[in-house]
Design an enzyme around this catalytic site. Structure first.
Site, PDB file in Angstrom:
ATOM      1  N   GLY A  22       0.813  -1.210   0.000  1.00 22.23           N
ATOM      2  CA  GLY A  22       0.000   0.000   0.000  1.00 22.23           C
ATOM      3  C   GLY A  22       0.844   1.256   0.000  1.00 22.23           C
ATOM      4  N   ALA A  23       1.911   1.262  -0.803  1.00 21.08           N
ATOM      5  CA  ALA A  23       2.903   2.337  -0.733  1.00 21.08           C
ATOM      6  C   ALA A  23       2.618   3.506  -1.668  1.00 21.08           C
ATOM      7  CB  ALA A  23       4.295   1.774  -1.030  1.00 21.08           C
ATOM      8  N   ASN A  24       1.483   3.499  -2.335  1.00 26.03           N
ATOM      9  CA  ASN A  24       1.210   4.569  -3.281  1.00 26.03           C
ATOM     10  C   ASN A  24       0.550   5.789  -2.643  1.00 26.03           C
ATOM     11  OD1 ASN A  24      -1.090   2.480  -3.384  1.00 26.03           O
ATOM     12  ND2 ASN A  24      -2.075   4.346  -4.155  1.00 26.03           N
ATOM     13  N   GLY A  26      -0.672   7.846   1.413  1.00 23.56           N
ATOM     14  CA  GLY A  26      -0.770   7.899   2.865  1.00 23.56           C
ATOM     15  C   GLY A  26       0.481   7.428   3.586  1.00 23.56           C
ATOM     16  N   GLY A  28       1.870   4.514   3.770  1.00 31.07           N
ATOM     17  CA  GLY A  28       2.749   3.671   2.972  1.00 31.07           C
ATOM     18  C   GLY A  28       3.663   4.486   2.080  1.00 31.07           C
ATOM     19  N   SER A 151      -3.958  -0.744  14.609  1.00 31.71           N
ATOM     20  CA  SER A 151      -4.734   0.482  14.771  1.00 31.71           C
ATOM     21  C   SER A 151      -5.251   0.567  16.195  1.00 31.71           C
ATOM     22  CB  SER A 151      -5.914   0.473  13.793  1.00 31.71           C
ATOM     23  OG  SER A 151      -6.881   1.441  14.111  1.00 31.71           O
ATOM     24  N   TYR A 178     -13.639  -4.019  11.208  1.00 29.51           N
ATOM     25  CA  TYR A 178     -12.321  -3.386  11.085  1.00 29.51           C
ATOM     26  C   TYR A 178     -11.503  -3.638  12.350  1.00 29.51           C
ATOM     27  CZ  TYR A 178      -8.725   0.188  10.433  1.00 29.51           C
ATOM     28  OH  TYR A 178      -7.520   0.836  10.297  1.00 29.51           O
TER      29      TYR A 178
END
Length: 309
Positions: A22-24, A26, A28, A151, A178
């Site tokens: 998820g590095a694209n 926020g 990440g 979280s 979640y």
């Protein structure tokens, strides 16, 4: 060294191979940017390749000589995970740091392509399978580290193994689901550390959480008018994605952080601040639940951690 841990405390990472899911965007993206700045061979593992390409261009505009590449990975698909790991093995023979960062948050009930409830399937089972398939490289890389992002919402989670994935939407609450997925991240981290120690693997498993940070994770909730009203209040309470990502970064690269520790912000209620070692709740340390979750996760994903070679 600063009293407060910042990006200035990140050591030189030249020669290190780091995967960030998820590095694209926020947390990440900020994590990838900073490890690339310190010389790491950085793999941005992303679902949407158009967004990943734009993020890669942003990093290269700031760090022209960065050693960064994008690779496609959809954690909601076990086949995509298998293909990613196969491609990674063809390019690399080591893995110093795996940052299990990607996630989805409070989405309506639905299932992944493999039939898993979406939040549990993506946030926990996806990263469980990814870590298991990369275990051979983790074991052969001295000092390897696996960081899994949880979280504050883990406090809301419970492990109901009789209805683990809200079959058919039965009893589904998007916040509870979640929370369960984030509790699972911690149960997995602590059990992974116990397994490393049991099998004399020179690696560590660490968890982190960003407090309350301004990311795009919950943008889909803005379609509801009552969430839109709360946005200004949320922004007053939250910290930037760059500040939130410091917990990821410290958990990943600080040599003083030990296996089985949990890194979060230092301000009251762990909502904002600089990264320090914090404590997760009692449920996350339930070893019976951790072992049961591990067994169920292997059965569901078909990924079995091979400790013998």
């Amino acid at each position: 060294m600063n009293e407060n841990w910042t990006t200035e405390n990140i050591p030189d990472l030249t020669g290190k191979v780091i995967i960030i899911t998820g590095a694209n965007i926020g947390l990440g993206f900020e994590t990838a940017l900073e490890v690339a700045r310190k010389g790491a061979q950085t793999i941005m593992a992303c679902r949407n390749m158009d967004k990943a390409q734009a993020a890669l261009a942003d990093i290269h505009s700031e760090i022209p000589n960065a050693h960064v590449e994008i690779m496609q990975l959809d954690l909601a698909s076990q086949e995509s995970i298998r293909q990613f790991v196969e491609a990674f093995h063809q390019k690399y023979d080591r893995l110093d740091i795996l940052v299990n960062n990607a996630g989805i948050m409070m989405v309506p009930y639905g299932t992944t392509v493999d039939g898993f409830e979406r939040q549990f399937g993506t946030n926990h089972l996806g990263h469980f399978a990814l870590t298991g398939r990369l275990l051979d490289l983790i074991k052969k890389t001295p000092g390897a580290r696996v960081v899994t992002v949880s979280s504050l919402a883990h406090h809301r989670g419970d492990m109901d193994f009789d209805n683990l994935m809200y079959e058919g939407g039965n009893g589904y609450d998007r916040q509870d689901a979640y929370g369960r997925s984030k509790l699972a991240n911690l149960l997995f981290t602590y059990e992974l550390q116990r397994q490393f120690e049991k099998h004399d693997v020179e690696a560590t498993a660490v968890a982190a959480h960003p407090g309350i940070s301004t990311t795009n994770l919950a943008d889909h909730l803005l379609r509801r008018w009552y969430f839109r009203i709360l946005v200004p209040i949320f922004k007053l309470m939250a910290q930037s994605a760059a500040q939130g990502a410091l917990t990821n970064l410290r958990a990943a690269v600080d040599p003083t952080i030990k296996g089985g520790q949990y890194v979060g912000p230092d301000k009251p209620n762990e909502r904002t601040g600089y990264p320090v070692v914090v404590q997760s709740n009692a449920a996350s340390h339930n070893e019976a639940d951790a072992q049961k979750l591990w067994q169920v996760s292997e059965e569901l994903t078909g990924v079995h951690f091979n400790w013998n070679n």
